[in-house]
Design a protein around this motif. Structure first.
Motif, short mmCIF file in Angstrom:
data_model
loop_
_atom_site.label_atom_id
_atom_site.label_comp_id
_atom_site.label_asym_id
_atom_site.label_seq_id
_atom_site.Cartn_x
_atom_site.Cartn_y
_atom_site.Cartn_z
N ARG A 42 0.82 -1.21 0.00
CA ARG A 42 0.00 0.00 0.00
C ARG A 42 0.86 1.26 0.00
NH1 ARG A 42 -3.75 -3.49 2.77
NH2 ARG A 42 -2.61 -3.35 4.74
N TYR A 43 2.09 1.17 0.48
CA TYR A 43 2.99 2.32 0.49
C TYR A 43 3.99 2.26 -0.67
CZ TYR A 43 1.47 4.06 5.04
OH TYR A 43 0.74 4.60 6.08
N SER A 44 3.77 1.36 -1.61
CA SER A 44 4.72 1.21 -2.72
C SER A 44 4.41 2.15 -3.88
CB SER A 44 4.71 -0.23 -3.23
OG SER A 44 3.46 -0.55 -3.84
N THR A 45 3.28 2.86 -3.81
CA THR A 45 2.88 3.74 -4.90
C THR A 45 2.52 5.11 -4.36
OG1 THR A 45 0.64 2.84 -4.71
CG2 THR A 45 2.03 1.95 -6.45
N ASP A 46 2.60 6.10 -5.22
CA ASP A 46 2.04 7.42 -4.96
C ASP A 46 1.21 7.78 -6.18
OD1 ASP A 46 4.04 7.95 -6.78
OD2 ASP A 46 5.34 8.99 -5.35
N GLY A 86 1.47 11.18 0.27
CA GLY A 86 1.73 10.32 -0.89
C GLY A 86 1.04 10.80 -2.14
N THR A 87 1.01 12.13 -2.36
CA THR A 87 0.34 12.68 -3.54
C THR A 87 1.31 13.01 -4.65
OG1 THR A 87 0.48 14.95 -2.71
CG2 THR A 87 -1.45 13.68 -2.07
N SER A 88 2.56 12.61 -4.52
CA SER A 88 3.59 12.96 -5.50
C SER A 88 3.25 12.45 -6.89
CB SER A 88 4.93 12.37 -5.06
OG SER A 88 5.85 12.39 -6.12
N VAL A 94 8.20 7.14 -3.19
CA VAL A 94 8.33 5.68 -3.22
C VAL A 94 9.81 5.34 -3.33
CG1 VAL A 94 6.06 5.30 -4.24
CG2 VAL A 94 8.03 5.55 -5.74
N GLY A 95 10.18 4.23 -2.72
CA GLY A 95 11.57 3.83 -2.78
C GLY A 95 11.83 2.62 -1.90
N GLU A 96 12.96 1.96 -2.14
CA GLU A 96 13.36 0.81 -1.32
C GLU A 96 14.00 1.33 -0.04
OE1 GLU A 96 14.82 -2.71 -3.91
OE2 GLU A 96 15.32 -0.91 -5.03
N ALA A 97 13.13 1.73 0.88
CA ALA A 97 13.58 2.39 2.09
C ALA A 97 12.55 2.14 3.19
CB ALA A 97 13.74 3.89 1.84
N LEU A 98 12.90 2.56 4.39
CA LEU A 98 11.95 2.54 5.49
C LEU A 98 11.11 3.81 5.39
CD1 LEU A 98 11.02 1.15 8.18
CD2 LEU A 98 12.63 2.70 9.34
N VAL A 99 9.84 3.65 5.08
CA VAL A 99 8.96 4.80 4.92
C VAL A 99 8.53 5.31 6.30
CG1 VAL A 99 6.67 5.53 4.15
CG2 VAL A 99 8.12 4.20 2.63
N THR A 621 -9.91 4.52 0.98
CA THR A 621 -10.32 4.06 -0.36
C THR A 621 -9.09 3.76 -1.21
OG1 THR A 621 -12.33 5.40 -0.21
CG2 THR A 621 -11.69 4.61 -2.39
N ARG A 622 -8.10 4.63 -1.17
CA ARG A 622 -6.87 4.39 -1.92
C ARG A 622 -6.17 3.14 -1.45
NH1 ARG A 622 -2.04 8.75 -1.48
NH2 ARG A 622 -1.99 7.94 0.64
N GLY A 623 -6.07 2.95 -0.14
CA GLY A 623 -5.40 1.77 0.39
C GLY A 623 -6.11 0.50 -0.01
N ARG A 624 -7.42 0.54 0.01
CA ARG A 624 -8.20 -0.65 -0.39
C ARG A 624 -8.03 -0.93 -1.88
NH1 ARG A 624 -12.82 1.84 3.30
NH2 ARG A 624 -12.46 0.62 5.20
#
Length: 998
Positions: A42-46, A86-88, A94-99, A621-624
């Motif tokens: 769910r945090y992999s996209t913006d 996360g509106t970018s 997004v990135g391979e990191a600790l968000v 809604t976005r997360g779902r």
């Protein structure tokens, strides 16, 4: 881009396993730590075209948590990425990191000085929330971006956001006074005016080093930094010579905080941000200029800005047409149009003197007449109509993304800014480039400063990436020709990072690398952004790479209207797909969510009640939608819609359909939940509670007949507790009361009348609150209608199937719907309107019935099905409602709208009907879902959530109401929730109208 795998290979001896990192974070932090696959997904996209799965997610509860999370990540040599809403548009978040998600708890106002017009805030505060807090003081933060309802100040600072009114107020960098940040080595520093930093100050040392770098490359800065206001690429090394057209500070002082603004979290992590505020304009007026050609709109802009407007915003024909397709936006945009313009400009004037603003509006009209366009301006001097139109403009991105099918407007050159004198020629030439590649662009946004958000329509699953590269290269050549900026508002991120060196030259780009090395020598803060970036078309980071595909499954609804192909050049839409992969239409419907996060808003509308009480991305809604997309593409296992991940994501969804209306792209999570619930029921079976809910129309006659026995059982606490426990019902709830059988009563011969109507009496109003049906029938007959009922002698009453849908019994729901359709069609064919009392039941005929595959008959029924109040209003407007009403015993009515009434724009007729009652003052409660939502509020595990939803606004408003105010709610569940939560009774509109019959 430096990946976590690369870091791991180079530091094997020092890196702790991710599982150990997660364990330590969970052990030492008080906030939330999310390392499960679904949460990371769910945090992999913006709002960009990219998808990069993070290492994990931390939601710090307080500043100590934030510091501790950064320290632990640094010990593990794991990158960190601070994220707001996360509106970018470009993949910055997004990135391979600790968000690090600061939005839930790090969102406070820390300090405020009204006299100095400054405020200090935490990074997670939302712009609209801050401005609502400031409004009583006559101040606001004027960087007015379109995502103001969800974007955070921290994200805006990281991105150097601009907004619609930058022509008057400037960009983020012009309105930030200081930033307290954590640095990569774990130390903290306060960044502000250099002349106020002590010699021993950490920021002072960094300032001197950065200044030395900037002075060394000063000739290249002066040559390559664009001379336009909208320039947000790279690092702001020009703060040392103030070459920006709008100086960073009016007195020329250097503020090192401005180096961090626009740095995309690559130099530091903000703890607190000090902002400069502006007086809130007392008066605004708006002129909507209609143009017969797009070129004219662009050419005239340079003349309009000489009138000193606060904003000049473009809306093109594509956006106009899409707005007209949205029921929430249609009535708003229609008021702004003169004929069928190819483009409109929203020209705003604002200040403290209303007469002066009205004079500016007159000057606008005169200017357009002088330019050969008389009578092309729609004047909007009143605040309400202005706000409504600005809301449409703010939803621009989401409106553009509401195109169905594979082809979508793609964001990658949308921020190119050019001087106004070249704007018309630039847009004309760029349109030629689009046509060269067989596509068209959608245009809108900031004409006042030469930044137009243009998105060519591309299919990223097929040849979109190749075309994106070629269009970008030709667009960059045009930007260079007109001496503009390639990155004008939305930053660099993954999308434009590779163009930083192109824009600023190799010498300045090397200087940017030096700055990054100075602040973050181990490359742990949002690596791969601004410096050492990947190619924009590296499909390893695409949300939809060429390998993307959906898993095989057969949806229960007909989703073919979403499986369309659109000619990108003409906009022509093909016929809905009828073959191929059965999941394609469903997948496309899910992918209508563009991740912009509009559903995170709190201020108005119905969306999204579960997120409002949890502030959890999972219940958004976005997360779902992201969870469903990941499941449908096989990225979360192979169980599909029956998976636990889907169940957990949809657990608090109350099927309110708020997203169907409030989401500009029309994401209908309620319908997705039916698909998921059905899939899980088929895979894992039904519970007794599901069966009880679904079969209510079947056993309701018996429950009504033995209502006395059920009531007696309710009064025996031991029996009541055991039954509720066995069925999983909340102990705090009373059983529904069955009190009659209206359709089984003797109604005599249907009275002859010149006009006829069919009253569809649902299960709830038939067996539980029969007085509503009696009242509606009496009102309709009093108005001169011959009233038919939805029953035949010897047959079960008709049912919409709603209870079966909510319980995962799709086949039974469809069978009930077909039974109703067959019975009602003879009435529909002779023009009889079908009138319903319960919104969720009647509106099923206008929604779910259309996706059962019933063909044209369902469409015709949907056009003939009206709620009770909708029918009365239409009859009144046609002069066919001779009702004589008298005052009732109440002088005030408080109206709570059912969620589905709001979703289908059916609340205004209720307000109108109530206004007919003499002496009755009607107040509509600004509320989201009541929280009962059918069986949801009865379920033991959901009772607390149900009551929290009610406490958001509904119950507090009722408690503040006078005792003599009548409470009005058409929804059965709404009335029950009001009773349970306040002890007061609400009535259906039909009951109130019956009282008012003369």
């Amino acid at each position: 881009m430096t990946s976590l795998k690369d870091i791991t290979r180079s530091r094997d001896a020092r890196i702790k396993p991710v599982t150990e990192l997660a364990a330590r974070l969970s052990r030492e932090l008080q906030g939330e730590v999310l390392f499960d696959q679904a949460s990371r997904g769910r945090y992999s996209t913006d709002a960009s075209i990219y998808q990069v799965t993070p290492v994990g997610v931390v939601i710090p509860r307080h500043q100590d948590d934030l510091k501790l999370a950064l320290d632990i990540a640094r010990d593990a040599h794991v990158p960190v990425l601070a994220r707001g809403a996360g509106t970018s548009q470009c993949g910055q978040t997004v990135g391979e990191a600790l968000v690090i998600d600061n939005t839930r708890w790090l969102n406070k106002v820390v300090e405020f000085d009204a006299e100095a017009r400054t405020v200090v805030v935490e990074p997670g505060i939302v712009l609209d929330h801050l401005n609502a807090w400031l409004k009583p003081h006559g101040l606001w933060y004027p960087v007015d971006v379109s995502t103001s309802a969800q974007c955070t100040i921290g994200g805006m600072a990281g991105n150097n956001s601009c907004g619609s009114r930058s022509i008057r107020y400037g960009n983020m960098v012009h309105n930030v006074l200081g930033i307290d940040a954590w640095l990569a080595d774990g130390s903290g520093a306060s960044f502000g005016f250099i002349d106020e930093l002590g010699d021993e100050h950490k920021a002072r040392h960094l300032a001197e080093r950065v200044k030395a770098i900037a002075e060394r490359v000063d000739p290249q800065i002066r040559e390559h930094f664009p001379k336009v206001l909208r320039r947000v690429g790279g690092y702001n090394l020009d703060i040392f010579n103030c070459q920006n057209p709008k100086p960073y500070d009016q007195d020329g002082r250097v503020n090192l905080a401005h180096l961090l603004v626009g740095s995309e979290g690559t130099l530091g992590v903000s703890r607190r941000i000090k902002l400069s505020l502006s007086p809130l304009p007392e008066h605004k007026v708006l002129g909507v200029v209609n143009f017969p050609t797009f070129y004219q709109a662009m050419d005239v802009t340079q003349h309009i800005v000489t009138l000193d407007p606060t904003a000049v915003e473009l809306v093109d024909r594509t956006m106009i047409e899409l707005s007209l397709e949205n029921p929430a936006f249609r009535p708003v945009i229609e008021k702004a149009l003169i004929g069928k313009p190819e483009a409109i400009l929203l020209v705003e004037f604002a200040g403290q003197d209303r007469d002066a603003q009205l004079e500016s509006l007159e000057r606008l009209n005169a200017l357009l007449a002088d330019l050969g366009l008389p009578g092309c301006v729609v004047d909007m001097p009143e605040p309400a109509e202005q706000k409504a139109l600005w809301n449409v403009r703010k939803a621009g991105l989401n409106i553009m993304m509401s195109m169905k099918g594979d082809g979508k407007p793609v964001s990658f050159i949308e921020d190119c800014a050019v001087p106004l004198e070249h704007l018309a020629e630039y847009t004309d030439k760029l349109t030629e480039v689009f046509h060269r590649y067989g596509t068209e662009g959608t245009w809108y946004a900031h004409a006042s400063v030469g930044t137009l958000h243009v998105r060519p329509i591309l299919d990223m699953r097929r040849d979109g990436a190749e075309k994106m590269r070629e269009i970008a290269e030709q667009a960059s050549a045009l930007v260079r020709e007109y001496k503009g900026a390639y990155s004008g508002e939305h930053g660099d991120g993954l999308c434009r990072g590779e163009w930083v060196a192109w824009q600023f030259g190799s010498t300045v780009n090397d200087a940017f690398k030096e700055v990054k090395q100075l602040f973050d020598p181990e490359n742990l803060f949002n690596p791969g952004k601004i410096v050492d970036t990947p190619k924009m078309d590296d499909e390893r980071y695409f949300r939809f790479p060429s390998s993307y595909q959906t898993i095989p499954l057969t949806p229960v609804f007909d989703w073919s209207p979403w499986d369309v192909k659109r000619d990108p050049l003409t906009g022509e839409q093909s016929a809905p797909g009828t073959g191929g992969d059965a999941t394609q239409g469903l997948a496309m419907a899910v992918e209508m969510c563009n991740n912009n996060g509009h559903c995170r808003k709190f201020d108005a509308g119905t969306m999204c009640p579960s997120y409002r009480i949890t502030k959890d991305e999972q219940h958004l809604t976005r997360g779902r939608a992201n969870t469903l997309r990941l499941v449908l593409s096989g990225q979360l296992g192979d169980e599909g819609l029956a998976s636990d991940d889907v169940k957990e994501a949809l657990d608090l969804c109350v099927s309110c359909k708020g997203c169907k209306r409030d989401c500009p792209t029309g994401v209908d999570m309620a319908k997705f939940k039916i698909e998921a619930h059905t899939a899980r029921a088929r895979a894992k079976g039904l519970s007794w509670r599901d069966r009880m809910v679904g079969e209510m129309p079947r056993y309701a006659p018996w429950a009504s007949r033995f209502s006395g026995l059920l009531g007696a059982a309710e009064r025996v606490p031991f029996v009541s507790r055991q039954v509720k426990k066995a069925l999983g019902l909340a102990q705090q709830r009373s059983f529904p009361r069955f009190s009659g059988n209206f359709l089984a009563e003797r109604h005599g011969q249907v009275a002859l009348a010149p006009r006829e109507v069919l009253l569809f009496v649902d299960t709830f109003n038939n067996y539980m609150e029969s007085d509503n049906a009696r009242a509606a029938k009496r009102v309709l007959e009093k108005a001169g209608y011959r009233v038919h009922l939805n029953v035949k002698p010897g047959e079960r009453p008709l049912c919409c199937g709603r209870t079966y849908l909510s319980a995962g019994q799709f086949d039974k729901a469809k069978a009930e719907a077909k039974r109703s359709l067959d019975h009602l069609m003879p009435f529909v064919e002779r023009g009889v309107v079908i009138v319903g009392l319960e919104p969720s039941c009647l509106l099923s005929m206008r929604d779910e019935f259309l996706q059962y595959g019933f063909g044209d008959a369902a469409r015709r029924l949907s056009e003939s099905a009206l709620l009770f109040e909708e029918f009365l209003v239409k009859a009144h407007e046609a002069g066919e409602l001779p009702l004589d009403l008298k005052p009732v015993e109440h002088s005030r009515a408080m109206l709570h709208g059912h969620c589905h009434q709001k979703a289908f724009d059916a609340l205004r007729p209720v307000e109108q009907v109530l206004s007919w009652i003499p002496g009755l003052d009607v107040e509509t409660i600004e509320s989201s879902c009541c929280g009962m939502a059918g069986s949801f509020g009865y379920e033991a595990e959901h009772y607390d959530a149900s009551m929290k939803m009610a406490e958001l606004s509904l119950l507090p408003a009722i408690r503040e109401a006078d005792d003599d105010a009548v409470l009005v709610a058409d929804g059965t569940s709404c009335r029950h929730q009001i009773h349970d939560g306040s002890g007061r009774e609400a009535v259906h509109v039909a009951r109130l109208l019956e009282r008012a019959l003369a």
